[in-house]
Design an enzyme around this catalytic site. Sequence first.
Site, PDB file in Angstrom:
ATOM      1  N   CYS A  70      -1.277  -3.547   0.456  1.00 27.75           N
ATOM      2  CA  CYS A  70      -1.293  -4.727   1.263  1.00 27.75           C
ATOM      3  C   CYS A  70      -2.618  -5.585   0.636  1.00 27.75           C
ATOM      4  O   CYS A  70      -2.523  -5.802  -0.456  1.00 27.75           O
ATOM      5  CB  CYS A  70      -1.863  -4.437   2.719  1.00 27.75           C
ATOM      6  SG  CYS A  70      -1.691  -6.072   3.765  1.00 27.75           S
TER       7      CYS A  70
ATOM      8  N   HIS B 215       2.615  -1.346   4.864  1.00 31.36           N
ATOM      9  CA  HIS B 215       1.674  -0.021   4.977  1.00 31.36           C
ATOM     10  C   HIS B 215       2.184   1.257   4.881  1.00 31.36           C
ATOM     11  O   HIS B 215       2.430   1.886   6.195  1.00 31.36           O
ATOM     12  CB  HIS B 215       0.885  -0.381   6.175  1.00 31.36           C
ATOM     13  CG  HIS B 215      -0.426  -1.321   6.085  1.00 31.36           C
ATOM     14  ND1 HIS B 215      -1.391  -1.378   5.597  1.00 31.36           N
ATOM     15  CD2 HIS B 215       0.038  -3.145   6.186  1.00 31.36           C
ATOM     16  CE1 HIS B 215      -2.066  -2.500   5.438  1.00 31.36           C
ATOM     17  NE2 HIS B 215      -1.127  -3.408   5.712  1.00 31.36           N
TER      18      HIS B 215
ATOM     19  N   GLU C  75       0.739   4.190   4.863  1.00 35.26           N
ATOM     20  CA  GLU C  75      -0.288   5.057   5.463  1.00 35.26           C
ATOM     21  C   GLU C  75      -0.107   5.073   7.194  1.00 35.26           C
ATOM     22  O   GLU C  75      -0.562   5.817   7.788  1.00 35.26           O
ATOM     23  CB  GLU C  75      -1.787   4.620   5.268  1.00 35.26           C
ATOM     24  CG  GLU C  75      -2.351   3.386   5.850  1.00 35.26           C
ATOM     25  CD  GLU C  75      -1.833   2.014   5.506  1.00 35.26           C
ATOM     26  OE1 GLU C  75      -2.487   1.151   5.602  1.00 35.26           O
ATOM     27  OE2 GLU C  75      -0.790   2.235   4.632  1.00 35.26           O
TER      28      GLU C  75
END
Length: 225
Positions: free
Chosen positions: A87, A197, A199
């Site tokens: 991002c 994302h 994560e």
Amino acid sequence: MRVGVVQFPGSCDEVDALLAAERAVGAGNAELLWHRDRDLKGVDAVVVPGGFSYGDYLRAGAIAALSPAMESVAAFARDGGPVLGICNGFQVLCEAGLLPGTMLMNVGRRFVFRQVELDVVAADTAWTRATRRGQLLSIPAKHQTGRWYAPDETVERLVADDQVVFRYAAGDNYNGSSDGIAGVCNAARNVVGLMPHPEHAVDPLTGSADGLLLFRSPLEAAGVA
């Protein structure tokens, strides 16, 4: 393998990136790297995380791209070190010239947070070795300036050179990115950036663990998985 996560003023996803990396490489094998420090502490891979570095002043990622740590990250990448930009980190890598293209405001000109499906286009990069071509990954995305753009001739070259790593699946290109591109890599295939994302998708309890495949990929690329 040890993973470093760069932290800028305004980062907000560095802890999740750190924890995701630890899930992949083991507890204690990931650490934060301060943006003013040129020392990468001997890490084997670097993650440039999401957030709003320097409050997105001037242009998203533009100020962070000039930080001392990014000078070292650029040298690390030139030497073949695996670097992942997520991002805002993708924005930083584009601003630093480590990845092609630029980021424009979403077509709706609003911040959007939604789960998207990503189509794996290139499964042979340092960050996609644990995936397979054509695999769909369920990953959350959250951004306002996430519309990846490049001139048509650049897009054609990237497609021809297999540097498009991810595309939004049919119906999921809500930000209007050129050719539906959600992530790209450099010519050496060790630097990858994507807007969604991974994560935030490392545990089934959050809806998907597909993002963990990206964090495991450097292990496979290094032959230690």
